[in-house]
Design a protein around this motif. Structure first.
Motif, short mmCIF file in Angstrom:
data_model
loop_
_atom_site.label_atom_id
_atom_site.label_comp_id
_atom_site.label_asym_id
_atom_site.label_seq_id
_atom_site.Cartn_x
_atom_site.Cartn_y
_atom_site.Cartn_z
N ARG A 224 -13.56 1.07 -4.55
CA ARG A 224 -12.30 1.79 -4.38
C ARG A 224 -11.48 1.25 -3.23
O ARG A 224 -10.30 0.95 -3.37
CB ARG A 224 -12.58 3.28 -4.19
CG ARG A 224 -12.80 3.99 -5.51
CD ARG A 224 -13.04 5.46 -5.30
NE ARG A 224 -14.28 5.69 -4.57
CZ ARG A 224 -15.06 6.74 -4.75
NH1 ARG A 224 -14.73 7.66 -5.63
NH2 ARG A 224 -16.16 6.89 -4.05
N LEU A 225 -12.13 1.11 -2.08
CA LEU A 225 -11.40 0.61 -0.92
C LEU A 225 -10.93 -0.82 -1.14
O LEU A 225 -9.78 -1.17 -0.87
CB LEU A 225 -12.27 0.69 0.34
CG LEU A 225 -11.64 0.13 1.62
CD1 LEU A 225 -10.34 0.85 1.94
CD2 LEU A 225 -12.61 0.24 2.79
N SER B 217 -10.35 -2.36 -3.97
CA SER B 217 -9.25 -2.39 -4.94
C SER B 217 -7.94 -1.95 -4.30
O SER B 217 -6.87 -2.52 -4.57
CB SER B 217 -9.57 -1.46 -6.12
OG SER B 217 -10.74 -1.89 -6.78
N ALA B 218 -8.04 -0.93 -3.44
CA ALA B 218 -6.84 -0.46 -2.76
C ALA B 218 -6.24 -1.58 -1.92
O ALA B 218 -5.03 -1.81 -1.93
CB ALA B 218 -7.16 0.74 -1.88
N GLY C 68 -4.33 -4.30 -3.73
CA GLY C 68 -2.98 -3.93 -4.12
C GLY C 68 -2.03 -3.75 -2.95
O GLY C 68 -0.86 -3.44 -3.13
N TYR C 69 -2.53 -3.95 -1.74
CA TYR C 69 -1.72 -3.74 -0.53
C TYR C 69 -0.70 -4.86 -0.36
O TYR C 69 -1.08 -6.02 -0.20
CB TYR C 69 -2.66 -3.69 0.68
CG TYR C 69 -2.01 -3.60 2.04
CD1 TYR C 69 -1.13 -2.58 2.35
CD2 TYR C 69 -2.31 -4.53 3.03
CE1 TYR C 69 -0.55 -2.50 3.62
CE2 TYR C 69 -1.75 -4.45 4.30
CZ TYR C 69 -0.86 -3.43 4.57
OH TYR C 69 -0.30 -3.35 5.82
N PHE D 257 -0.33 -7.79 2.82
CA PHE D 257 -0.93 -9.11 3.00
C PHE D 257 0.09 -10.22 2.83
O PHE D 257 0.21 -11.10 3.67
CB PHE D 257 -2.08 -9.32 2.01
CG PHE D 257 -3.32 -8.56 2.36
CD1 PHE D 257 -4.06 -8.89 3.49
CD2 PHE D 257 -3.75 -7.51 1.58
CE1 PHE D 257 -5.21 -8.18 3.83
CE2 PHE D 257 -4.89 -6.79 1.91
CZ PHE D 257 -5.61 -7.13 3.04
N GLN E 32 2.68 -10.44 5.43
CA GLN E 32 2.19 -10.75 6.76
C GLN E 32 1.34 -12.01 6.80
O GLN E 32 0.43 -12.14 7.62
CB GLN E 32 1.44 -9.54 7.31
CG GLN E 32 2.43 -8.41 7.62
CD GLN E 32 1.79 -7.06 7.72
OE1 GLN E 32 0.63 -6.95 8.04
NE2 GLN E 32 2.56 -6.02 7.47
N PHE F 108 -0.81 -13.52 4.61
CA PHE F 108 -2.14 -13.71 4.02
C PHE F 108 -2.01 -13.83 2.51
O PHE F 108 -1.11 -13.26 1.90
CB PHE F 108 -3.06 -12.54 4.36
CG PHE F 108 -3.51 -12.55 5.79
CD1 PHE F 108 -4.72 -13.13 6.15
CD2 PHE F 108 -2.71 -12.02 6.79
CE1 PHE F 108 -5.12 -13.17 7.47
CE2 PHE F 108 -3.11 -12.04 8.12
CZ PHE F 108 -4.32 -12.62 8.46
#
Lengths: 214, 214
Positions: free
Chosen positions: B96-97, B99-100, B103-104, B107, B110, B112
């Motif tokens: 879950r984390l 996958s979250a 989708g951020y 990155f 900034q 990445f």
DNA sequence: TAGATTGTTAATCGATTAACAATC
DNA sequence: TAGATTGTTAATCGATTAACAATC
């Protein structure tokens, strides 16, 4: 009383307490009775003086030659951080990040209890990690009814301010803000930003410079 | 040269640069040519002196009465943080984390670029947010082949050390650790911990004391 | 020119580190 | 008792804040 306790302590020190708690609980599980500052410091790669000073802030007095009594110091830290009586919270925004946080076991270990989650989309499951998900329209009423203290904000950036307003209207005393938005709240409401961009900046800078981080 | 640049600057300052960048980019989008320290400070509720001092660290010289030239200062900050040439990364642990985070959008903004994700479970989708997910067994080989610089660690706690070892074996220069585990790595590898427990501790402490946080 | 803003040097503040006496 | 560890006081270090000269 003679030992006047410092009234204001820094965030730096507070941030170290969860580390201490983890190590101290491990030692207690192993059956130890005392923990010396030196042992704790070694386990966490910290300076023993820092550990001693931090632990003394709780008011617990260690015994020379033995260290700090484990049960007493663990209780004192939990009490100090307010982890003995669970803080009731709700989470707004049950998307990917929100769902991940709902499943995070750290909340329970660390004195928080998430009573409910909210999401604009009715398509979401109505239960995530055992926590009920309600429509976002019910935030203010639910927060007020359950006397919720903390709101966890994991909505998209463009909804951050309005959802924060709804949480504040319900009477939360603090907001844990995972959005990149700087939200405006009344002065009595505590805001804690979780700033991934800042972390990325530190990381980029260290990678570029070839420094060794801690 | 006369203006000797300070060689080592603190994390505090680096953390403020993404804030500056956001405000400065907004101003540039609005068509502004210059930004004075005072205006930026006001937008971020910071002291103007701090802003002036931080911005001068980039080496860009402001014009008295006008401020800092926007294009120049934005480029300088991006360069300073290493956001001009994308840093290539992989993510290990597509739960879950994970996958979250995949989708951020931060990155890309900034500097990445996440090339691939890994997960032990073959049940996961093979593509999350447009990023391919491979079996965890391929971590070392893939990291080495693609010359990946950063590993993002979002696996369960009990796998943290072994997956970190695989990333290091592939040659990453840094690890962004979202697990609560203190992983051991060679001294030349940079570790950045994202410590939710520490944040919760600060929050609990402020809520309990009724303080106003920043 | 007059005035606003930068850039730099000095002062303050807080946290970390060091030193050492007190104590079981 | 001897010795290890605590607790406290002083010194150092770094960051923030203040003051002010330089400059367009």
């Amino acid at each position: 009383m003679s030992g006047a306790q410092k009234s204001e302590i820094g965030d730096r020190m507070v941030k170290r307490f969860p580390l201490y708690l983890r190590v101290l609980r491990e030692m207690a599980d192993r059956g130890d009775i005392y923990a010396s500052g030196a042992v704790v410091a070694k386990a966490l790669s910290l300076d023993p003086i820092v550990v001693r000073k931090d632990l003394s802030q709780t008011g617990v007095r260690g015994k020379p030659r033995l260290g700090f009594p484990l049960n007493e110091i663990i209780n004192a830290i939990e009490n100090y951080l307010g982890w003995d009586a669970p803080t009731e919270a709700v989470l707004a925004g049950a998307g990917r990040l929100g769902s991940a946080l709902l499943g995070y076991p750290g909340f329970r270990d660390q004195g928080f209890k998430i009573l409910a989650a909210f999401d604009v989309s009715p398509k979401r499951r109505s239960l995530i990690a055992g926590i009920p998900v309600y429509p976002a329209s019910q935030i203010t009423e639910t927060v007020r009814r359950l006397k919720v203290v903390l709101g966890i904000l994991t909505v998209p950036a463009d909804q951050a301010q309005s959802v924060a307003d709804a949480l504040v209207a319900g009477g939360v005393r603090g907001i844990w803000n995972f959005t990149p938005v700087q939200i405006a709240v009344p002065p009595e409401v505590i805001i804690k930003r979780e700033d991934l961009a800042a972390s990325l900046a530190v990381l980029s800078h260290r990678l570029r410079r070839g420094d060794k981080g801690r």
